[in-house]
Design a protein around this motif. Sequence first.
Motif, PDB file in Angstrom:
ATOM      1  N   ILE A 169       2.157   0.982 -10.212  1.00 19.37           N
ATOM      2  CA  ILE A 169       2.457   0.412  -9.384  1.00 19.37           C
ATOM      3  C   ILE A 169       2.243  -1.124  -9.553  1.00 19.37           C
ATOM      4  CG2 ILE A 169       0.792  -0.012  -6.576  1.00 19.37           C
ATOM      5  CD1 ILE A 169      -0.145   2.681  -6.620  1.00 19.37           C
ATOM      6  N   GLY A 170       2.850  -2.230  -8.966  1.00 16.44           N
ATOM      7  CA  GLY A 170       2.784  -3.675  -9.127  1.00 16.44           C
ATOM      8  C   GLY A 170       2.338  -4.023  -7.593  1.00 16.44           C
ATOM      9  N   ILE A 171       0.934  -4.657  -8.284  1.00 11.72           N
ATOM     10  CA  ILE A 171       1.247  -5.800  -7.136  1.00 11.72           C
ATOM     11  C   ILE A 171       1.083  -7.457  -7.181  1.00 11.72           C
ATOM     12  CG2 ILE A 171      -0.472  -6.975  -5.173  1.00 11.72           C
ATOM     13  CD1 ILE A 171      -1.528  -3.841  -7.185  1.00 11.72           C
ATOM     14  N   ASP A 225      -5.546   8.630 -14.651  1.00 10.58           N
ATOM     15  CA  ASP A 225      -4.449   9.474 -15.611  1.00 10.58           C
ATOM     16  C   ASP A 225      -3.066   8.633 -15.172  1.00 10.58           C
ATOM     17  OD1 ASP A 225      -6.195   8.714 -17.648  1.00 10.58           O
ATOM     18  OD2 ASP A 225      -7.162  11.405 -17.728  1.00 10.58           O
ATOM     19  N   HIS A 226      -2.781   9.182 -13.309  1.00  8.63           N
ATOM     20  CA  HIS A 226      -1.721   9.373 -13.048  1.00  8.63           C
ATOM     21  C   HIS A 226      -1.086   8.486 -11.903  1.00  8.63           C
ATOM     22  CE1 HIS A 226      -2.011  13.412 -13.094  1.00  8.63           C
ATOM     23  NE2 HIS A 226      -3.295  13.637 -13.043  1.00  8.63           N
ATOM     24  N   ASN A 227      -2.310   7.306 -12.165  1.00  8.83           N
ATOM     25  CA  ASN A 227      -1.606   5.799 -11.534  1.00  8.83           C
ATOM     26  C   ASN A 227      -1.462   4.773 -12.338  1.00  8.83           C
ATOM     27  OD1 ASN A 227      -0.722   6.898  -8.864  1.00  8.83           O
ATOM     28  ND2 ASN A 227      -2.577   7.664  -9.147  1.00  8.83           N
ATOM     29  N   LYS A 228      -1.154   3.951 -12.548  1.00 11.86           N
ATOM     30  CA  LYS A 228      -0.964   2.681 -13.578  1.00 11.86           C
ATOM     31  C   LYS A 228      -0.975   1.973 -12.282  1.00 11.86           C
ATOM     32  CE  LYS A 228       0.543  -0.249 -17.149  1.00 11.86           C
ATOM     33  NZ  LYS A 228       1.514  -0.340 -17.664  1.00 11.86           N
ATOM     34  N   VAL A 246       7.427  -1.546 -13.509  1.00  8.42           N
ATOM     35  CA  VAL A 246       6.984  -0.771 -12.091  1.00  8.42           C
ATOM     36  C   VAL A 246       7.738  -0.335 -11.678  1.00  8.42           C
ATOM     37  CG1 VAL A 246       6.394  -1.920 -10.313  1.00  8.42           C
ATOM     38  CG2 VAL A 246       5.839  -3.251 -12.765  1.00  8.42           C
ATOM     39  N   ASP A 247       7.090   0.989 -10.841  1.00  8.69           N
ATOM     40  CA  ASP A 247       8.134   1.984 -10.529  1.00  8.69           C
ATOM     41  C   ASP A 247       7.528   1.523  -8.829  1.00  8.69           C
ATOM     42  OD1 ASP A 247       8.622   4.566 -12.139  1.00  8.69           O
ATOM     43  OD2 ASP A 247       6.323   3.814 -12.376  1.00  8.69           O
ATOM     44  N   VAL A 248       6.888   0.924  -7.996  1.00  9.76           N
ATOM     45  CA  VAL A 248       6.791   0.206  -6.820  1.00  9.76           C
ATOM     46  C   VAL A 248       6.465  -0.370  -6.809  1.00  9.76           C
ATOM     47  CG1 VAL A 248       5.040   2.308  -6.256  1.00  9.76           C
ATOM     48  CG2 VAL A 248       6.231   1.883  -4.235  1.00  9.76           C
TER      49      VAL A 248
END
Length: 392
Positions: free
Chosen positions: A21-23, A50-53, A102-104
């Motif tokens: 996730i990018g912000i 471990d599931h969300n960067k 980034v995925d979203v």
Amino acid sequence: MKGHRQISYFIKTWGNRVMHIGIDGNLLCGKKTGMGTVVYSILRYWKGDDHNKITVFVPEKLDESFFNILVHNRVNVNVYGNCNYFKWEQVILPRAVREERVDVLWCPYNTAPFKVSCPMVVTVHDMIFMSLSLKGVVSLYKKAGVIYRRIIVPRAIKNADQVITISQFAKKEICGYFPTAAKKIEVVYNSTDINVKGLGPREEKNFFEDNNIQSPYILGFGSLESRKNSMGLIRAYCQLPEDIKEKYQLVLFGFRGYEDSEEYQYIKNNSLKNIIVLGYISDEKKTTLYRNSEIFVFPTYSEGFGIPVLEAYANKTPVITSNVTAVPEIAGDAAILINPADTKGLAEAIYTVISNKSIQDEMKNKGNTQLKKFDWEKSAKKLFVIIENTVK
């Protein structure tokens, strides 16, 4: 096209079970106000695992204390160099998103890049800029900002995979301008920080003495933006009985560019006394002002939400505010609601509240109850789930 893009990201992201996730952290830098404060409050509750960067992209270094909170929460902070808002959003940010895979991307400030290499969630706080008269916008910088949003926001809403807004009123407004976006709009309420400490006794004494603030006083929000109606509050104060004006100061905080304002000329030309105008102040000073004030008056003409109302509730301060736009939704039955254009009615409401202790006590109790409907942690969790689901 968007469906194919989401499928490709689903395969890439969930094949290795890590979502990135990018912000856009642009407004987290420097003195945080408004939308920057919202993002700051949300990110305190987000944690990488471990599931969300999670990566926050910023044009310059963050405040050390906030940076340390993010690091503790396993949130990455990537500094890409300072530049103007347009270049940051349209050039630097898309490049960073692409390079960091980034995925979203969450764009929290109404606007967004024209083109980005991943699904996008955009927060649109209000539609005020769509109807705002440019003649009423004081500075060239703010005029440019209004024009920029008029160009970018329609494109951002169209391109966004999900649109977040901050009140049911704001959602209704967005749907009025962009009916086809209705199905992808979710409401995630703002809140306020109830744990901000005020100044200590000695600091408070020095702060009040340095600014000639004397209790009791009426507190208001000052702004060059005409929609905030600072002039209406000043005019209402002037209509109070002389003995009330002698007893109660009017203190306005947050007034940037005051000496270039219509309010400054009005106060100067009419030799008005007992009005104290402060510029940007720290959260600790703001909390101190709320806690020591007799009443908070916020006669705004237009709000997508209205965080100052909740700030007052959090500090057990009675509130008089507007009966228009999103404000009644946020204020509930805890505030006295007035027509912001009715200066006489506003003055009468101020007099009624400050003259009656039982009314003040009742408003404080109701304010505490209304405040419980808004919670940053719950809002942060809701937003995170929405963003997760955007690429699932």
